[in-house]
Design a protein around this motif. Structure first.
Motif: not given
Length: 233
Positions: A84, A88, A172
């Motif tokens: 993930k 991102d 992030i």
């Protein structure tokens, strides 16, 4: 001149590795053909250094051909990040790669830092790229972009550097457990978010105050009109 200085450094380094035969003068900032062949066959550190210096010299003089992008698997090379997190980062990278060429150049980095609220000087932007520019092409590939977050999570970036500002102000979270310095980075990121939240709260308070003043103004105007009509009747 930078190119002449690089040529001298290259000549000095290569001459030191040859004990039996002195190196001739470099002509046109290039190695003689027979020495190029011997260097290509040699896999030691001297050969690696000469290749890097020669490419840097070509880049400075605008003679370097474009180097093909390195094919890599970010999920296996950057194992400290989750899928993930990498996705991102890829979304963010593509958002600012306005030229859609797979790189973030100087102007695109300038726009990115302005959007993040941390504008940099021209020299500052060049230094940001230089810090992770492994192939000396003057722009950021996706792999080099990931290196920013790796170094931020490992605590390897200076607190006041442009790269640290980029990592902190992005959406992030790279504070993965077990990465050296990740805890400090997470706390710094939360502090930055806290500052941002306070700023947004102040904006909301100002808007509410202006709204309150507008209501009071309308009430005063209505009261004045009512009083005026009472005198006129």
């Amino acid at each position: 001149m930078a190119s002449e200085e690089l040529a001298k450094k290259l000549q000095s380094r290569l001459a030191a590795s040859e004990e039996t035969e002195p190196w001739p003068e470099l002509e046109g900032n290039c190695l003689p053909a027979k020495y190029q062949e011997s260097e290509a066959a040699c896999g030691d550190s001297s050969s690696e250094l000469s290749a890097k210096l020669t490419r840097r010299l070509d880049i400075n003089e605008g003679n370097a051909p474009p180097r093909a992008s390195r094919v890599f698997n970010p999920y296996t090379e950057f194992k400290e990040f989750s899928r993930k997190q990498i996705k991102d980062m890829e979304v963010m990278f593509k958002r600012y790669d306005t030229g859609k060429d797979g790189f973030i150049d100087l102007m695109e980095l300038k726009l990115m830092m302005e959007k993040l609220g941390a504008p940099q000087t021209h020299l500052g932007l060049k230094n940001m790229i230089k810090e992770v520019d492994e192939d000396f092409d003057g722009k950021l590939s996706f792999r080099e972009f990931l290196l920013i977050f790796r170094r931020a999570a490992a605590g390897e970036l200076q607190e006041e550097s442009g790269l640290m500002a980029l990592a902190r102000l992005s959406e992030i979270d790279v504070s993965t457990e077990g990465v050296s310095g990740a805890k400090d980075f997470f706390e710094a990121k939360m502090q930055a978010l806290s500052v941002s939240s306070r700023f947004e709260a102040e904006i909301r308070e100002e808007k509410e105050e202006r709204k309150k003043q507008e209501v009071e103004k309308k009430e005063r105007q209505a009261a004045f009109k009512q009083l005026q009509s009472a005198f006129c009747s």
